[in-house]
Design a protein around this motif. Structure first.
Motif, PDB file in Angstrom:
ATOM      1  N   LEU A 129       1.047  -1.308   0.255  1.00  0.00           N
ATOM      2  CA  LEU A 129       0.460  -0.339   0.097  1.00  0.00           C
ATOM      3  C   LEU A 129       1.184   1.197  -0.043  1.00  0.00           C
ATOM      4  O   LEU A 129       0.725   1.876  -0.656  1.00  0.00           O
ATOM      5  N   LEU A 130       1.822   0.940   0.640  1.00  0.00           N
ATOM      6  CA  LEU A 130       2.555   2.354   0.742  1.00  0.00           C
ATOM      7  C   LEU A 130       3.839   2.636  -0.476  1.00  0.00           C
ATOM      8  O   LEU A 130       3.574   4.339  -0.869  1.00  0.00           O
ATOM      9  N   MET A 131       3.933   1.230  -1.097  1.00  0.00           N
ATOM     10  CA  MET A 131       4.401   1.797  -2.347  1.00  0.00           C
ATOM     11  C   MET A 131       3.706   1.656  -3.789  1.00  0.00           C
ATOM     12  O   MET A 131       4.239   3.046  -4.528  1.00  0.00           O
ATOM     13  N   GLU A 132       2.077   2.034  -3.376  1.00  0.00           N
ATOM     14  CA  GLU A 132       1.478   1.990  -4.510  1.00  0.00           C
ATOM     15  C   GLU A 132       1.182   3.581  -4.285  1.00  0.00           C
ATOM     16  O   GLU A 132       0.423   3.999  -5.218  1.00  0.00           O
ATOM     17  N   ASN A 133       1.831   4.104  -2.957  1.00  0.00           N
ATOM     18  CA  ASN A 133       1.635   5.448  -3.064  1.00  0.00           C
ATOM     19  C   ASN A 133       2.521   6.683  -2.113  1.00  0.00           C
ATOM     20  O   ASN A 133       2.375   6.970  -1.154  1.00  0.00           O
ATOM     21  N   PRO A 134       3.818   6.295  -3.000  1.00  0.00           N
ATOM     22  CA  PRO A 134       4.774   7.043  -2.698  1.00  0.00           C
ATOM     23  C   PRO A 134       4.739   8.592  -1.813  1.00  0.00           C
ATOM     24  O   PRO A 134       5.634   8.367  -1.223  1.00  0.00           O
ATOM     25  N   ARG A 135       3.994   8.702  -2.135  1.00  0.00           N
ATOM     26  CA  ARG A 135       3.972  10.062  -1.976  1.00  0.00           C
ATOM     27  C   ARG A 135       3.005  10.842  -1.023  1.00  0.00           C
ATOM     28  O   ARG A 135       2.875  11.846  -0.670  1.00  0.00           O
ATOM     29  N   GLN A 136       1.730   9.479  -0.813  1.00  0.00           N
ATOM     30  CA  GLN A 136       1.511  10.169   0.421  1.00  0.00           C
ATOM     31  C   GLN A 136       1.114   9.568   1.567  1.00  0.00           C
ATOM     32  O   GLN A 136       2.087   8.719   1.575  1.00  0.00           O
ATOM     33  N   VAL A 137       0.592  10.800   3.055  1.00  0.00           N
ATOM     34  CA  VAL A 137       0.900  10.180   4.095  1.00  0.00           C
ATOM     35  C   VAL A 137      -0.516   8.977   4.228  1.00  0.00           C
ATOM     36  O   VAL A 137      -1.816   9.673   3.982  1.00  0.00           O
ATOM     37  N   ILE A 138      -0.433   8.008   4.462  1.00  0.00           N
ATOM     38  CA  ILE A 138      -2.120   7.096   4.457  1.00  0.00           C
ATOM     39  C   ILE A 138      -2.235   6.996   6.028  1.00  0.00           C
ATOM     40  O   ILE A 138      -1.405   6.352   7.087  1.00  0.00           O
ATOM     41  N   ALA A 139      -3.549   7.917   6.357  1.00  0.00           N
ATOM     42  CA  ALA A 139      -3.354   7.841   7.647  1.00  0.00           C
ATOM     43  C   ALA A 139      -3.540   6.397   8.715  1.00  0.00           C
ATOM     44  O   ALA A 139      -4.327   4.888   7.292  1.00  0.00           O
ATOM     45  N   LYS A 140      -3.907   6.191   9.679  1.00  0.00           N
ATOM     46  CA  LYS A 140      -3.509   4.993  10.175  1.00  0.00           C
ATOM     47  C   LYS A 140      -5.437   4.320   9.911  1.00  0.00           C
ATOM     48  O   LYS A 140      -5.477   3.037   9.054  1.00  0.00           O
ATOM     49  N   SER A 141      -6.222   4.795   9.836  1.00  0.00           N
ATOM     50  CA  SER A 141      -7.736   3.780   9.303  1.00  0.00           C
ATOM     51  C   SER A 141      -8.004   3.998   7.900  1.00  0.00           C
ATOM     52  O   SER A 141      -8.742   2.915   7.937  1.00  0.00           O
ATOM     53  N   VAL A 142      -7.553   4.424   7.096  1.00  0.00           N
ATOM     54  CA  VAL A 142      -7.044   3.963   5.938  1.00  0.00           C
ATOM     55  C   VAL A 142      -6.638   3.455   5.836  1.00  0.00           C
ATOM     56  O   VAL A 142      -6.675   2.151   5.152  1.00  0.00           O
ATOM     57  N   LEU A 143      -5.613   2.832   6.293  1.00  0.00           N
ATOM     58  CA  LEU A 143      -4.088   1.593   5.841  1.00  0.00           C
ATOM     59  C   LEU A 143      -5.288   0.514   6.503  1.00  0.00           C
ATOM     60  O   LEU A 143      -4.678  -0.517   5.936  1.00  0.00           O
ATOM     61  N   LEU A 144      -5.378   1.177   7.679  1.00  0.00           N
ATOM     62  CA  LEU A 144      -6.308  -0.269   8.280  1.00  0.00           C
ATOM     63  C   LEU A 144      -7.569  -0.992   7.737  1.00  0.00           C
ATOM     64  O   LEU A 144      -7.936  -2.423   7.232  1.00  0.00           O
ATOM     65  N   ASP A 145      -8.311  -0.320   7.043  1.00  0.00           N
ATOM     66  CA  ASP A 145      -9.539  -0.758   6.131  1.00  0.00           C
ATOM     67  C   ASP A 145      -9.300  -1.099   4.802  1.00  0.00           C
ATOM     68  O   ASP A 145      -9.429  -1.969   4.750  1.00  0.00           O
ATOM     69  N   ARG A 146      -8.015  -0.873   4.057  1.00  0.00           N
ATOM     70  CA  ARG A 146      -7.816  -1.450   2.890  1.00  0.00           C
ATOM     71  C   ARG A 146      -6.260  -2.617   2.908  1.00  0.00           C
ATOM     72  O   ARG A 146      -6.372  -3.326   1.773  1.00  0.00           O
ATOM     73  N   ILE A 147      -5.996  -2.737   4.350  1.00  0.00           N
ATOM     74  CA  ILE A 147      -5.467  -4.029   3.858  1.00  0.00           C
ATOM     75  C   ILE A 147      -5.769  -5.847   4.929  1.00  0.00           C
ATOM     76  O   ILE A 147      -5.989  -6.398   5.090  1.00  0.00           O
ATOM     77  N   SER A 148      -7.606  -4.728   5.075  1.00  0.00           N
ATOM     78  CA  SER A 148      -8.321  -5.669   6.082  1.00  0.00           C
ATOM     79  C   SER A 148      -8.948  -6.963   4.920  1.00  0.00           C
ATOM     80  O   SER A 148      -8.520  -7.813   5.955  1.00  0.00           O
ATOM     81  N   LEU A 149      -9.336  -6.367   4.267  1.00  0.00           N
ATOM     82  CA  LEU A 149      -9.135  -7.897   3.779  1.00  0.00           C
ATOM     83  C   LEU A 149      -8.168  -9.477   3.346  1.00  0.00           C
ATOM     84  O   LEU A 149      -8.769 -10.250   3.064  1.00  0.00           O
ATOM     85  N   ASP A 150      -7.278  -8.399   3.842  1.00  0.00           N
ATOM     86  CA  ASP A 150      -5.787  -9.511   3.739  1.00  0.00           C
ATOM     87  C   ASP A 150      -5.500  -9.923   4.953  1.00  0.00           C
ATOM     88  O   ASP A 150      -4.924 -10.680   5.057  1.00  0.00           O
ATOM     89  N   THR A 151      -5.664  -9.091   5.358  1.00  0.00           N
ATOM     90  CA  THR A 151      -5.003  -8.912   6.614  1.00  0.00           C
ATOM     91  C   THR A 151      -5.913  -8.624   8.356  1.00  0.00           C
ATOM     92  O   THR A 151      -5.331  -8.015   8.870  1.00  0.00           O
TER      93      THR A 151
END
Length: 223
Positions: free
Chosen positions: A158-180
């Protein structure tokens, strides 16, 4: 920087190739026997391999089947057409007979690297020292293989797909929830810490930046 592994017990030829490749801007790895080559490949993932056949211990023909997803140019004194055909059918990308012209070899290396880049573009994320294969779920840092947990892989992807963006904790958790689904807000900090340490141990740099009060982003890296 592309990494080329020279697997050849001829020190003189290896030294010449190392000098030429270094001048061309490549990083070089060396192995002097078949068994040493197999060990090297468990520690590093070069972008291309120059493989001699007449190696001490394990011959090049037996090393070749162990090399996966890396273009191999065989360099050998064997000139029999049947030998060349068998090697090409068994995984070699190209074959050059010794003695060879260095300029021709450099051209063939360029062709193979270009071809491999086209084949892997669709399923590879590469930023600076980091290269993430989204099919095999494998990571290399400066050519060195790094083992990741499923959660660490999802975070880094997720970080590498969005290299210049700050990923909020809540967004990160939501985006990876299906896999983890096991990753929670409480455990996220530890997953990030473990991932950061693995990357730092392999590459010598801090690849993940914490933006206090917001989330995380990939540190500024040279492409």
């Amino acid at each position: 920087m592309k990494i080329i592994a020279i697997i050849d017990d001829d020190i003189h030829i290896g030294d010449i190739l190392t000098e030429v490749l270094t001048q061309e801007g490549y990083a070089v790895l060396r192995a002097y026997s078949g068994t040493e080559a197999l060990y090297l490949l468990t520690q590093k993932k070069p972008d291309l391999i120059l493989l001699d056949l007449m190696l001490p211990g394990l011959p090049g023909e037996e090393v070749l089947p162990h090399i996966q997803n890396i273009p191999v140019i065989v360099l050998s004194a064997k000139i029999d057409v049947e030998d060349k055909v068998n090697l090409l059918l068994n995984g070699a990308a190209d074959y050059m007979t010794k003695p060879f012209d260095v300029k021709e070899l450099l051209a063939r290396i360029t062709v193979q690297l270009r071809r491999n880049a086209i084949q892997t573009t669709s399923h590879a994320l590469s930023i600076g020292d980091l290269s993430l294969d989204t099919v095999s779920l494998s990571l290399t840092v400066k050519g060195q293989a790094v083992k990741l947990t499923r959660t660490e892989y999802a975070i880094l992807k997720l970080l590498m797909e969005n290299p210049r963006q700050v990923i909020a904790k809540s967004v990160l958790l939501d985006r990876i929830s299906l896999d983890t689904p096991d990753c929670t807000e409480r455990s996220l900090k530890q997953h990030i810490s473990n991932l950061r340490k693995k990357l730092q141990d392999a590459g010598g740099s801090d690849y993940i930046e914490t933006v206090w009060g917001i989330g995380f982003k990939l540190a500024e890296l040279k492409s």
